[in-house]
Design a protein around this motif. Structure first.
Motif, PDB file in Angstrom:
ATOM      1  N   PRO A   9       0.799  -1.155   0.048  1.00 28.53           N
ATOM      2  CA  PRO A   9      -0.063   0.081  -0.020  1.00 28.53           C
ATOM      3  C   PRO A   9       0.804   1.203   0.378  1.00 28.53           C
ATOM      4  O   PRO A   9       0.887   2.025   0.834  1.00 28.53           O
ATOM      5  CB  PRO A   9      -0.695  -0.184   1.225  1.00 28.53           C
ATOM      6  CG  PRO A   9       0.062  -0.822   2.320  1.00 28.53           C
ATOM      7  CD  PRO A   9       0.828  -1.724   1.199  1.00 28.53           C
ATOM      8  N   GLY A  10       1.667   1.526  -1.001  1.00 29.64           N
ATOM      9  CA  GLY A  10       2.573   2.695  -1.079  1.00 29.64           C
ATOM     10  C   GLY A  10       3.995   2.137  -1.020  1.00 29.64           C
ATOM     11  O   GLY A  10       4.187   1.077  -1.463  1.00 29.64           O
ATOM     12  N   ASP A  11       4.628   3.332  -0.789  1.00 23.81           N
ATOM     13  CA  ASP A  11       6.377   3.061  -0.857  1.00 23.81           C
ATOM     14  C   ASP A  11       6.819   2.541   0.728  1.00 23.81           C
ATOM     15  O   ASP A  11       6.772   3.102   1.559  1.00 23.81           O
ATOM     16  CB  ASP A  11       6.940   4.293  -0.880  1.00 23.81           C
ATOM     17  CG  ASP A  11       8.420   4.190  -1.216  1.00 23.81           C
ATOM     18  OD1 ASP A  11       8.990   3.074  -0.863  1.00 23.81           O
ATOM     19  OD2 ASP A  11       9.244   5.197  -1.175  1.00 23.81           O
ATOM     20  N   CYS A  12       6.967   1.142   0.685  1.00 18.62           N
ATOM     21  CA  CYS A  12       6.985   0.556   2.131  1.00 18.62           C
ATOM     22  C   CYS A  12       8.459   0.131   2.242  1.00 18.62           C
ATOM     23  O   CYS A  12       9.177  -0.519   1.638  1.00 18.62           O
ATOM     24  CB  CYS A  12       6.122  -0.850   2.299  1.00 18.62           C
ATOM     25  SG  CYS A  12       4.253  -0.170   2.172  1.00 18.62           S
ATOM     26  N   ARG A  13       9.046   0.617   3.455  1.00 16.52           N
ATOM     27  CA  ARG A  13      10.229   0.472   4.102  1.00 16.52           C
ATOM     28  C   ARG A  13      10.229  -0.559   4.957  1.00 16.52           C
ATOM     29  O   ARG A  13       9.684  -0.264   6.163  1.00 16.52           O
ATOM     30  CB  ARG A  13      10.960   1.548   4.443  1.00 16.52           C
ATOM     31  CG  ARG A  13      12.235   1.680   5.169  1.00 16.52           C
ATOM     32  CD  ARG A  13      12.880   2.933   5.353  1.00 16.52           C
ATOM     33  NE  ARG A  13      11.712   3.735   6.193  1.00 16.52           N
ATOM     34  CZ  ARG A  13      11.998   4.219   7.553  1.00 16.52           C
ATOM     35  NH1 ARG A  13      12.991   3.527   8.031  1.00 16.52           N
ATOM     36  NH2 ARG A  13      11.112   4.800   7.980  1.00 16.52           N
ATOM     37  N   PRO A  14      10.721  -1.786   4.869  1.00 13.01           N
ATOM     38  CA  PRO A  14      10.892  -2.948   5.739  1.00 13.01           C
ATOM     39  C   PRO A  14      11.790  -2.440   6.934  1.00 13.01           C
ATOM     40  O   PRO A  14      12.721  -1.893   6.942  1.00 13.01           O
ATOM     41  CB  PRO A  14      11.700  -4.072   4.959  1.00 13.01           C
ATOM     42  CG  PRO A  14      11.412  -3.792   3.516  1.00 13.01           C
ATOM     43  CD  PRO A  14      11.466  -2.289   3.475  1.00 13.01           C
ATOM     44  N   LEU A  15      11.341  -2.909   8.060  1.00 15.85           N
ATOM     45  CA  LEU A  15      12.052  -2.566   9.706  1.00 15.85           C
ATOM     46  C   LEU A  15      12.343  -3.781  10.173  1.00 15.85           C
ATOM     47  O   LEU A  15      13.577  -3.874  10.741  1.00 15.85           O
ATOM     48  CB  LEU A  15      10.894  -1.892  10.354  1.00 15.85           C
ATOM     49  CG  LEU A  15      10.352  -0.526   9.800  1.00 15.85           C
ATOM     50  CD1 LEU A  15       8.980   0.077  10.556  1.00 15.85           C
ATOM     51  CD2 LEU A  15      11.463   0.550   9.661  1.00 15.85           C
ATOM     52  N   ARG A  16      11.702  -4.759  10.238  1.00 10.26           N
ATOM     53  CA  ARG A  16      12.026  -6.064  10.912  1.00 10.26           C
ATOM     54  C   ARG A  16      11.022  -7.195  10.151  1.00 10.26           C
ATOM     55  O   ARG A  16       9.654  -6.988   9.848  1.00 10.26           O
ATOM     56  CB  ARG A  16      12.145  -6.080  12.242  1.00 10.26           C
ATOM     57  CG  ARG A  16      10.941  -5.664  12.977  1.00 10.26           C
ATOM     58  CD  ARG A  16      11.295  -5.951  14.445  1.00 10.26           C
ATOM     59  NE  ARG A  16      10.182  -5.495  15.273  1.00 10.26           N
ATOM     60  CZ  ARG A  16       9.105  -6.202  15.727  1.00 10.26           C
ATOM     61  NH1 ARG A  16       8.855  -7.377  15.180  1.00 10.26           N
ATOM     62  NH2 ARG A  16       8.073  -5.615  16.220  1.00 10.26           N
ATOM     63  N   TRP A  17      11.132  -8.309  10.815  1.00  8.51           N
ATOM     64  CA  TRP A  17       9.899  -9.404  10.415  1.00  8.51           C
ATOM     65  C   TRP A  17       9.125  -9.302  11.642  1.00  8.51           C
ATOM     66  O   TRP A  17       9.508  -9.612  12.889  1.00  8.51           O
ATOM     67  CB  TRP A  17      10.660 -11.022  10.464  1.00  8.51           C
ATOM     68  CG  TRP A  17      11.329 -11.223   9.026  1.00  8.51           C
ATOM     69  CD1 TRP A  17      12.780 -10.869   8.796  1.00  8.51           C
ATOM     70  CD2 TRP A  17      10.790 -11.383   7.899  1.00  8.51           C
ATOM     71  NE1 TRP A  17      12.961 -11.322   7.477  1.00  8.51           N
ATOM     72  CE2 TRP A  17      11.662 -11.466   6.981  1.00  8.51           C
ATOM     73  CE3 TRP A  17       9.321 -11.566   7.569  1.00  8.51           C
ATOM     74  CZ2 TRP A  17      11.359 -11.734   5.513  1.00  8.51           C
ATOM     75  CZ3 TRP A  17       9.100 -11.649   6.216  1.00  8.51           C
ATOM     76  CH2 TRP A  17       9.955 -11.785   5.276  1.00  8.51           C
ATOM     77  N   TYR A  18       8.089  -9.303  11.184  1.00  9.32           N
ATOM     78  CA  TYR A  18       6.903  -9.072  12.451  1.00  9.32           C
ATOM     79  C   TYR A  18       6.439 -10.517  13.102  1.00  9.32           C
ATOM     80  O   TYR A  18       6.142 -10.488  14.186  1.00  9.32           O
ATOM     81  CB  TYR A  18       5.463  -8.480  11.896  1.00  9.32           C
ATOM     82  CG  TYR A  18       4.527  -8.022  12.572  1.00  9.32           C
ATOM     83  CD1 TYR A  18       4.816  -7.023  13.504  1.00  9.32           C
ATOM     84  CD2 TYR A  18       3.283  -8.531  12.585  1.00  9.32           C
ATOM     85  CE1 TYR A  18       3.843  -6.555  14.402  1.00  9.32           C
ATOM     86  CE2 TYR A  18       2.105  -8.149  13.256  1.00  9.32           C
ATOM     87  CZ  TYR A  18       2.450  -7.218  14.253  1.00  9.32           C
ATOM     88  OH  TYR A  18       1.462  -6.842  15.221  1.00  9.32           O
ATOM     89  N   ASP A  19       6.384 -11.420  12.129  1.00  8.64           N
ATOM     90  CA  ASP A  19       6.358 -12.822  12.591  1.00  8.64           C
ATOM     91  C   ASP A  19       6.799 -13.809  11.178  1.00  8.64           C
ATOM     92  O   ASP A  19       7.822 -13.056  10.405  1.00  8.64           O
ATOM     93  CB  ASP A  19       4.899 -13.420  12.599  1.00  8.64           C
ATOM     94  CG  ASP A  19       3.991 -13.137  11.642  1.00  8.64           C
ATOM     95  OD1 ASP A  19       4.530 -13.161  10.409  1.00  8.64           O
ATOM     96  OD2 ASP A  19       2.849 -12.655  11.739  1.00  8.64           O
ATOM     97  N   ALA A  20       6.701 -14.940  11.267  1.00  7.58           N
ATOM     98  CA  ALA A  20       7.482 -15.818  10.116  1.00  7.58           C
ATOM     99  C   ALA A  20       7.005 -15.289   8.683  1.00  7.58           C
ATOM    100  O   ALA A  20       7.689 -15.690   7.960  1.00  7.58           O
ATOM    101  CB  ALA A  20       7.413 -17.185  10.517  1.00  7.58           C
ATOM    102  N   ASP A  21       5.748 -14.996   8.613  1.00  5.63           N
ATOM    103  CA  ASP A  21       5.447 -14.781   7.411  1.00  5.63           C
ATOM    104  C   ASP A  21       4.883 -13.218   7.083  1.00  5.63           C
ATOM    105  O   ASP A  21       4.372 -13.144   6.011  1.00  5.63           O
ATOM    106  CB  ASP A  21       4.166 -15.459   7.219  1.00  5.63           C
ATOM    107  CG  ASP A  21       4.294 -16.940   7.521  1.00  5.63           C
ATOM    108  OD1 ASP A  21       5.079 -17.476   6.921  1.00  5.63           O
ATOM    109  OD2 ASP A  21       3.425 -17.346   8.314  1.00  5.63           O
ATOM    110  N   ALA A  22       5.433 -12.327   7.783  1.00 12.82           N
ATOM    111  CA  ALA A  22       4.961 -10.894   7.545  1.00 12.82           C
ATOM    112  C   ALA A  22       6.335  -9.930   7.898  1.00 12.82           C
ATOM    113  O   ALA A  22       6.781 -10.004   9.046  1.00 12.82           O
ATOM    114  CB  ALA A  22       3.669 -10.526   8.223  1.00 12.82           C
ATOM    115  N   LEU A  23       6.324  -8.856   7.226  1.00 14.41           N
ATOM    116  CA  LEU A  23       7.151  -7.906   7.577  1.00 14.41           C
ATOM    117  C   LEU A  23       6.634  -6.760   8.096  1.00 14.41           C
ATOM    118  O   LEU A  23       5.507  -6.435   7.818  1.00 14.41           O
ATOM    119  CB  LEU A  23       7.940  -7.478   6.283  1.00 14.41           C
ATOM    120  CG  LEU A  23       9.096  -8.219   5.777  1.00 14.41           C
ATOM    121  CD1 LEU A  23       9.500  -7.473   4.336  1.00 14.41           C
ATOM    122  CD2 LEU A  23      10.251  -8.133   6.746  1.00 14.41           C
ATOM    123  N   LEU A  24       7.338  -6.184   9.048  1.00 16.11           N
ATOM    124  CA  LEU A  24       6.821  -4.744   9.580  1.00 16.11           C
ATOM    125  C   LEU A  24       7.591  -3.752   8.745  1.00 16.11           C
ATOM    126  O   LEU A  24       8.861  -3.769   8.626  1.00 16.11           O
ATOM    127  CB  LEU A  24       7.338  -4.654  11.064  1.00 16.11           C
ATOM    128  CG  LEU A  24       6.684  -3.478  11.696  1.00 16.11           C
ATOM    129  CD1 LEU A  24       5.404  -3.401  12.030  1.00 16.11           C
ATOM    130  CD2 LEU A  24       7.404  -3.497  13.093  1.00 16.11           C
TER     131      LEU A  24
END
Length: 391
Positions: free
Chosen positions: A228-243
């Motif tokens: 949903p836009g320009d997304c900058r990864p920060l860390r893994w939120y869980d095993a299957d999703a990025l924060l």
């Protein structure tokens, strides 16, 4: 292209780095028991690290040592890489001496670019000349190093999960794989930033406009995941999703991005694009839950960090941390408390450099580490969480 180059190189403009770092040489100092007077101030050595216990609750940090300037900042003459126990015992893993060279660049300085907790290695980005950067891999258990000169257009650098070389993001957005013994392969092109290794170590995930790119290491076809836009990864939120911090015309929002395309807002929209926006938070970069309440690391337009919560109407409330004079970085949650670091900001001078457990309800703070007057945090991060290395 100007915007892309600025995003890639911005974090390095304030640091003149060098490859020629040397292992730590500090003599061992017995560590006090947790809770005893002076706990957290003793400096132990690499040999004292109980590696079979290192994991959640441990902190990895780089520390600047030097003289304090009139503005309150540290003019670094040495930099160390330290592993800090949950009780606050500092273990020095690596030390370098910083020397200003005739052409204006500094030898001996480094930036902690990537960490592999499983292999117990760290990757340092350094400057080997006035125009060229290099990568140094440090075995944190033995102190052994491997070095590699990087291309002139290198922007960010990370480790291959199998240990066979490094991954380089160029200022043009290309991603290269470089082996320790030679060889160079282009893995991907036109990735703007935010590269992070996948949870299972099989691929890289990077950001492009309105999407995430998954780049595999085995040569198989990657994939693209909508965002949903320009997304900058920060860390893994869980095993299957990025924060990730996602920006759009409406503002910024902290979001969990599933590799299956699911989008889950983690915080309210920060309407930074609105006329007359007053803040306080322009951009959220971390989230933790303690005592059934959610806390965020917010950032101002200058980049200084602070702790916030959301009211029922979605507005943001700052959580004051007693004694803080600069930024407060949110590292993780420990029971009913937050693990925080008091860090420098771009507009308030150097704070007291503290690593602490903070109760956001009672406002009590238990100091684990308080650096000396001639020391300051350069970087502070959790030991056991993968972080992005691209920009």
């Amino acid at each position: 292209m100007t915007t892309l180059v600025t995003r890639l190189l911005g974090p390095f403009l304030a640091l003149l780095l060098s490859l020629y770092a040397v292992p730590a040489v500090a003599a061992p100092t017995p560590a006090p028991e947790a809770g005893a007077p002076g706990a957290g101030r003793a400096i132990a050595t690499r040999a004292d690290v109980p590696w079979d216990q290192v994991g959640a609750g441990w902190t990895l940090a780089s520390v600047a040592h030097g003289r304090r300037t009139r503005g309150g900042y540290i003019d670094a003459r040495q930099r160390t890489l330290e592993l800090i126990s949950p009780e606050g015992t500092r273990h020095e893993l690596y030390r370098s001496r910083i020397v200003l060279q005739p052409k204006g660049w500094q030898s001996g300085d480094f930036y902690l670019s990537d960490v592999d907790p499983a292999r117990r290695t760290a990757l340092l980005l350094a400057t080997v000349s006035a125009r060229r950067q290099g990568a140094t891999e440090v075995d944190l258990v033995t102190g052994a190093t491997r070095r590699l000169r990087l291309p002139f257009n290198a922007g960010g650098v990370g480790m291959r999960p199998d240990g066979t070389g490094v991954l380089v993001q160029t200022v043009q957005g290309n991603v290269l794989s470089m082996g320790w013994t030679g060889g160079r392969t282009v893995l991907a092109r036109d990735i703007e930033g935010g590269l992070i290794t996948s949870a299972d170590g099989s691929a890289l995930v990077g950001s492009t406009r309105d999407a995430l790119r998954v780049v595999t290491f085995d040569g198989s076809a990657g994939s693209t995941v909508g965002a949903p836009g320009d997304c900058r990864p920060l860390r893994w939120y869980d095993a299957d999703a990025l924060l990730a911090s996602c920006s759009s015309r409406r503002g910024t929002r902290l979001t969990a991005l599933g590799m299956d395309g699911t989008v889950t807002p983690v915080a309210g929209l920060r309407r930074t694009t609105s006329r007359g926006f007053r803040g306080p938070s322009w951009d959220d970069t971390e989230v933790r839950v303690v005592g059934g309440r959610t806390y965020y690391e917010g950032n101002g337009p200058c980049g200084g960090s602070f702790i916030t919560t959301e009211r029922a109407d979605g507005s943001v409330k700052m959580v004051r941390v007693p004694g803080s004079t600069g930024g407060v970085s949110l590292l993780d949650a420990v029971g009913e408390r937050l693990r925080v670091a008091h860090t420098a900001t771009c507009d308030t001078g150097q704070p007291r450099s503290v690593l602490a457990l903070f109760d956001p309800v009672t406002k009590d703070e238990e100091v684990l580490v308080a650096l000396g007057r001639r020391q300051a945090w350069s970087q502070v991060r959790t030991w056991d969480e993968r972080r992005p290395w691209g920009f």
